[in-house]
Every structure is written in structure tokens, then in C-alpha cells.
Enzyme design. Structure first.
Site, PDB file in Angstrom:
ATOM      1  N   SER A 255       0.796  -1.228   0.000  1.00  0.00           N
ATOM      2  CA  SER A 255       0.000   0.000   0.000  1.00  0.00           C
ATOM      3  C   SER A 255       0.826   1.275   0.000  1.00  0.00           C
ATOM      4  O   SER A 255       0.299   2.347  -0.303  1.00  0.00           O
ATOM      5  CB  SER A 255      -0.944   0.017   1.204  1.00  0.00           C
ATOM      6  OG  SER A 255      -0.220   0.125   2.417  1.00  0.00           O
TER       7      SER A 255
ATOM      8  N   LYS B  90       0.779   4.677   6.814  1.00  0.00           N
ATOM      9  CA  LYS B  90       0.260   5.504   5.721  1.00  0.00           C
ATOM     10  C   LYS B  90       0.929   6.881   5.776  1.00  0.00           C
ATOM     11  O   LYS B  90       1.652   7.200   6.699  1.00  0.00           O
ATOM     12  CB  LYS B  90      -1.258   5.684   5.823  1.00  0.00           C
ATOM     13  CG  LYS B  90      -2.070   4.394   5.918  1.00  0.00           C
ATOM     14  CD  LYS B  90      -2.078   3.594   4.638  1.00  0.00           C
ATOM     15  CE  LYS B  90      -2.920   2.336   4.779  1.00  0.00           C
ATOM     16  NZ  LYS B  90      -2.767   1.421   3.616  1.00  0.00           N
TER      17      LYS B  90
END
Length: 289
Positions: A70, A144
């Protein structure tokens, strides 16, 4: 007689010749004594090392392994990053552009696989994870990039760009071939105070804030769930690199919506002080007259 008199007056007689003690330092411990001394100290050294490792893991730096794609191409699956856990202890909050590790706010990750059925393996894993030498089977952490912080307005339509407080982001870190946003999933959010809005760099392969807007937290991550900022790729060696904040997050005007409220609050707070001072000056001048 003369010989006896010298011994009595001068102390003990000289040591016999050939005993190896003529250097005056006394007997030298043999190698067996040194070996025994080492094994006695070894448990203490191990204990000190474990305590230091625990303190470092708890308060300073912790290593995390990247389990997914990701955050490509910034981070690859299997990379190990070092996360700064010290600055949050001094009240530091996440900033735009930082890559952060945070606890699952709730429902972002599937349930963890069951722990090993072997009690020995399970015990070793718990011990090593406790001191930070391997990830815990019970921990549910994500990594993230921070796009918006408390007070920011973050939006995106179509393929992008992402807008923060009306400023478009230039995002060279986004995975090659990806668009800044996922078409068909527009969003326009106001980040609550004490929260962040996060997105993965692999935009079309990241279940980030955009995909959790219908849940209880509306896709926002509380600052209190942030473990720390990832500061460096430590492993493998050929990928060693600092994880710096991209310059797009320091463009002029991006803080406009955030600084307006504090500035207004500062003026409102200072106004009573100005009025009190003015009243005092007028009273003094009338007294002098």
C-alpha cells in the site's frame, strides 16, 4: 646471628628463588577463574541488554516490517523502517506529509491469524515482541502518509489532484501509473481537531481513510492512535533512505485555513487586555489633570 638479626629487623626473609614472584604483583589468577567469572557475569549482561532494548522500544525507536504494497514505491513489502516514538512523548502531533505508523482505529484490518499452538513458540514470540525484536501477533498497526491534520479541508474529485485547504498537491511519491485519487470515489472532508486523514502512496492498492468514511470514525485517525513517525528505511541495506516530508506540503497558503482560527482567537483574547490598559491610562491622565 647476624643473619637472624637482619631478618628480624627488615621483615620476612626474601622469597625463595625460582617461584616466579619476583615482580611483586602476587599470584596471577589462572584461566579457570577468568572463565568462571565470565559465566557469572553473563546473566547480568543479558539482563542489562534486555532492559535497554525494552526502554529503546518503548520510548525511543522501534522497528516495523512493511506487510503490504500500500505504500509503494516509497516502501516495499518486507522493508523495515525505524519509527520515532520519542517526540510524541513531548506533545508532538503528526504533520502533513509524514509517513506514520498507527494502531487500527477499528475495523481497518481483518482479524489476526491465531497464534501458534506450540506453547514454546508462542512464549518466545511474546518475549521477543515485548522487547521489540519481532512484531507481536496481537498488534494491529498500519502505515500511511498523513495528508491532512486537524482543521484541514481535504478533497479530491475524479483522478485528482488531492486538494488541501484549496491547494493542489504535487505528489511524485504516488505509485507510477496511479492517479492521485480513485475515480468514482470522490471525497470532501473536514478533519476534526486531534485527528489525521491518511492515504497510501499506492493509491489504487491502499485501503486508507477513503475506504472507511462510512465507519464510526469516518476515516479519521485519532492522534492518540499514532505510534510514531517512520524516519528511515533501515533494511535491506540497499534501500536505506530517509523518509523526508515532500516539499508540496510546505507550499505557501496551505496553512491558511488552519492559522485563521488561532489568529482570530488570539485577537479575541488580547482585546480585553487592551481595553483594561486603555481604561487605566485614561484614569491616570484624569488624576494628573
Amino acid at each position: 646471628m647476624a643473619g637472624a638479626h637482619r631478618a628480624g629487623a627488615g621483615g620476612p626473609a626474601d622469597p625463595p628463588q625460582g617461584d616466579g614472584g619476583d615482580d611483586g604483583d602476587g599470584p596471577t589468577p589462572d584461566s579457570g577463574s577468568k572463565q568462571r567469572s565470565f559465566w557469572k557475569e553473563l546473566p547480568l549482561l543479558i539482563g542489562i541488554a534486555l532492559v535497554l532494548a525494552l526502554l529503546i522500544k518503548t520510548f525511543l525507536v522501534q522497528a516495523f516490517s512493511i506487510p503490504s504494497d500500500s505504500m509503494q514505491d516509497t516502501l516495499q513489502r518486507g522493508d523495515r523502517v525505524l519509527v520515532d516514538k520519542l517526540t510524541p512523548w513531548f506533545g508532538s502531533t503528526p504533520s502533513r506529509g509524514e509517513v506514520v505508523v498507527f494502531h487500527d482505529p477499528g475495523g481497518w484490518l481483518p482479524e489476526n491469524p491465531p497464534a501458534s499452538s506450540n506453547p514454546v513458540v508462542r512464549g518466545i514470540q511474546k518475549g521477543l515482541s515485548f522487547i521489540g525484536l519481532m512484531p507481536s501477533a496481537d498488534e494491529k498497526d498500519l502505515i500511511k502518509r498523513v495528508i491532512g491534520v486537524g482543521g484541514d479541508e481535504v478533497s479530491c474529485k475524479g483522478s485528482g489532484p488531492v486538494m488541501v485547504n484549496g491547494k493542489p498537491l504535487n505528489e511524485p511519491y504516488v505509485y507510477p501509473g496511479n492517479t492521485a485519487c480513485t475515480p468514482g470515489m470522490p471525497f470532501d472532508v473536514k478533519v476534526p481537531k486531534g485527528h489525521i486523514w491518511v492515504m497510501g502512496d499506492h493509491r489504487q492498492d491502499s485501503l486508507d481513510s477513503r475506504f472507511h468514511m462510512t465507519q464510526a470514525g469516518h476515516g479519521f485517525v485519532p492522534d492518540s492512535d499514532v505510534v510514531g513517525r517512520a524516519i528511515v528505511i533501515a533494511w535491506p541495506i540497499n534501500r536505506w533512505d530517509w523518509l523526508s516530508i515532500p516539499s508540496t506540503f510546505s507550499q505557501p497558503g496551505i496553512n491558511a485555513l488552519n492559522t485563521g482560527v488561532p489568529a482570530a482567537a488570539g485577537v479575541a483574547g488580547a482585546l480585553p487586555l487592551v481595553l483594561v490598559r486603555r481604561r487605566r491610562l485614561l484614569r491616570n491622565s484624569s488624576t494628573e489633570g
